[in-house]
Motif scaffolding. Structure first.
Motif, PDB file in Angstrom:
ATOM      1  N   TYR A 175       0.300   2.353  -9.103  1.00 29.05           N
ATOM      2  CA  TYR A 175       1.509   1.169  -9.526  1.00 29.05           C
ATOM      3  C   TYR A 175       1.992   1.961 -10.901  1.00 29.05           C
ATOM      4  CZ  TYR A 175      -0.188  -2.254  -5.767  1.00 29.05           C
ATOM      5  OH  TYR A 175      -0.742  -2.344  -4.485  1.00 29.05           O
ATOM      6  N   GLN A 176       1.565   1.955 -11.784  1.00 26.47           N
ATOM      7  CA  GLN A 176       1.247   1.643 -13.617  1.00 26.47           C
ATOM      8  C   GLN A 176       2.168   3.140 -13.173  1.00 26.47           C
ATOM      9  OE1 GLN A 176      -1.551   1.783 -16.014  1.00 26.47           O
ATOM     10  NE2 GLN A 176      -0.238   0.719 -17.515  1.00 26.47           N
ATOM     11  N   SER A 177       1.972   4.453 -12.654  1.00 25.53           N
ATOM     12  CA  SER A 177       1.977   5.434 -12.472  1.00 25.53           C
ATOM     13  C   SER A 177       2.943   5.911 -11.899  1.00 25.53           C
ATOM     14  CB  SER A 177       1.553   6.845 -12.104  1.00 25.53           C
ATOM     15  OG  SER A 177       0.942   6.685 -11.024  1.00 25.53           O
ATOM     16  N   GLY A 199       0.944  -1.093   0.139  1.00 31.69           N
ATOM     17  CA  GLY A 199       0.266  -0.165  -0.033  1.00 31.69           C
ATOM     18  C   GLY A 199       1.112   1.140   0.145  1.00 31.69           C
ATOM     19  N   ILE A 200       2.407   1.136  -0.254  1.00 29.32           N
ATOM     20  CA  ILE A 200       3.021   2.360   0.045  1.00 29.32           C
ATOM     21  C   ILE A 200       2.786   3.923  -1.357  1.00 29.32           C
ATOM     22  CG2 ILE A 200       5.383   1.347  -1.729  1.00 29.32           C
ATOM     23  CD1 ILE A 200       6.685   2.927   0.681  1.00 29.32           C
ATOM     24  N   ILE A 201       2.178   3.066  -2.162  1.00 26.66           N
ATOM     25  CA  ILE A 201       1.389   4.329  -3.146  1.00 26.66           C
ATOM     26  C   ILE A 201       0.016   4.832  -2.636  1.00 26.66           C
ATOM     27  CG2 ILE A 201       2.735   3.150  -5.351  1.00 26.66           C
ATOM     28  CD1 ILE A 201      -0.773   2.718  -4.522  1.00 26.66           C
ATOM     29  N   GLU A 202       0.170   4.538  -1.978  1.00 25.11           N
ATOM     30  CA  GLU A 202      -1.203   4.987  -1.463  1.00 25.11           C
ATOM     31  C   GLU A 202      -1.266   6.559  -0.341  1.00 25.11           C
ATOM     32  OE1 GLU A 202      -4.615   4.153  -1.777  1.00 25.11           O
ATOM     33  OE2 GLU A 202      -4.637   2.119  -2.053  1.00 25.11           O
ATOM     34  N   TYR A 203      -0.027   6.961  -0.131  1.00 20.71           N
ATOM     35  CA  TYR A 203       0.642   7.541   0.671  1.00 20.71           C
ATOM     36  C   TYR A 203       1.156   8.532  -0.611  1.00 20.71           C
ATOM     37  CZ  TYR A 203       1.942  10.303   3.917  1.00 20.71           C
ATOM     38  OH  TYR A 203       2.651  11.460   4.970  1.00 20.71           O
ATOM     39  N   GLN A 204       0.233  10.102  -0.827  1.00 20.79           N
ATOM     40  CA  GLN A 204       0.380  10.812  -1.601  1.00 20.79           C
ATOM     41  C   GLN A 204       2.650  11.062  -1.940  1.00 20.79           C
ATOM     42  OE1 GLN A 204      -1.409  11.922  -4.107  1.00 20.79           O
ATOM     43  NE2 GLN A 204      -0.488  13.502  -5.510  1.00 20.79           N
ATOM     44  N   LYS A 205       2.865  11.008  -0.567  1.00 25.38           N
ATOM     45  CA  LYS A 205       4.169  11.483  -0.775  1.00 25.38           C
ATOM     46  C   LYS A 205       5.716  10.543  -0.896  1.00 25.38           C
ATOM     47  CE  LYS A 205       4.185  15.533   3.005  1.00 25.38           C
ATOM     48  NZ  LYS A 205       4.686  15.824   4.244  1.00 25.38           N
ATOM     49  N   SER A 206       4.640   9.163  -0.593  1.00 21.41           N
ATOM     50  CA  SER A 206       5.827   7.913  -1.157  1.00 21.41           C
ATOM     51  C   SER A 206       6.083   7.368  -2.382  1.00 21.41           C
ATOM     52  CB  SER A 206       5.208   6.928  -0.101  1.00 21.41           C
ATOM     53  OG  SER A 206       4.746   6.785   0.751  1.00 21.41           O
TER      54      SER A 206
END
Length: 168
Positions: free
Chosen positions: A138-140, A79-86
Motif C-alpha cells: 500500500y505504502q509503495s 487486495g488490489i495491490i496483491e496482483y502485480q499488474k494492479s
C-alpha cells in the motif's frame, strides 16, 4: 487525473469515495461494484466462484477501465495491490491515497460482514498477517498516506481533496 483510494478491507474506501463524489459533485466508481455489475453477482460470491487468482485478474481489468474512462474518484478492493499488474499500474498514478487504518478498526468493521468472504473464511490472526503483509505494498503504491481511523468521512474527504488540489 483520478483520486484513487486504496487500503485494507474496512478502511473506508467506498464510504470516502461516495463522500468525495457527493461533496464535490463528481462521478465515482468502486471496482468491486464494477465487477458486481459486470458479472451479475456480489463480489464476495464472484471471489468464491472464480478464486482469488482469477478475481485479481478481473479486478485489474476493472481498474484499467475506470482509469481509461478518467473517472474522477475510484475506490478499489482491499487486495488490489496483491496482483502485480494492479500494483504497478497504481504506482504509476499521481493521486493514489492509502487510507491507513489500524487492524483493530478494520476488523471491527468487517468481522460480521457476510459480503466479505475473505473475512468470513479466515481467522483474525490470518487476516492480521494479511494486513501486515500488505502494508508495504500500500505504502509503495500510494502518493499520499491518510491516517483514517477516528475521523469522519467528511473530514477525510476534505483532507484528500485539499491534498489533491494543493499539489496539482
Amino acid at each position: 487525473m483520478s483520486i484513487i483510494l486504496i487500503g485494507f478491507m474496512g478502511a473506508g474506501k467506498t464510504t470516502i469515495a461516495k463522500t468525495l463524489a457527493t461533496q464535490y459533485q463528481l462521478p465515482m466508481v468502486d471496482t468491486d461494484q464494477l465487477l458486481s455489475h459486470q458479472y451479475q453477482q456480489p463480489t464476495g460470491e464472484l471471489f468464491t466462484a472464480i478464486g482469488e487468482a482469477k478475481f485479481r485478474e478481473v479486478e485489474f481489468q476493472a481498474l484499467k477501465i475506470a482509469l481509461q474512462a478518467n473517472t474522477p474518484i475510484i475506490a478499489t478492493g482491499g487486495g488490489i495491490i496483491e496482483y502485480q499488474k494492479s500494483w504497478q499500474l497504481l504506482a504509476k498514478q499521481n493521486d493514489v491515497f492509502w487510507l491507513d487504518v489500524d487492524f483493530a478498526t478494520c476488523w471491527q468493521r468487517i468481522a460480521n460482514d457476510s459480503n466479505r468472504p475473505v473475512a468470513q473464511k479466515n481467522s483474525p490472526a490470518t487476516l492480521l498477517a494479511r494486513y501486515q503483509n500488505r502494508q508495504g505494498r500500500y505504502q509503495s503504491a500510494a502518493n499520499y498516506t491518510i491516517t483514517a481511523a477516528n475521523q469522519s468521512p467528511l473530514s477525510l474527504a476534505s483532507q484528500i481533496w485539499a491534498l489533491q488540489t494543493t499539489l496539482r
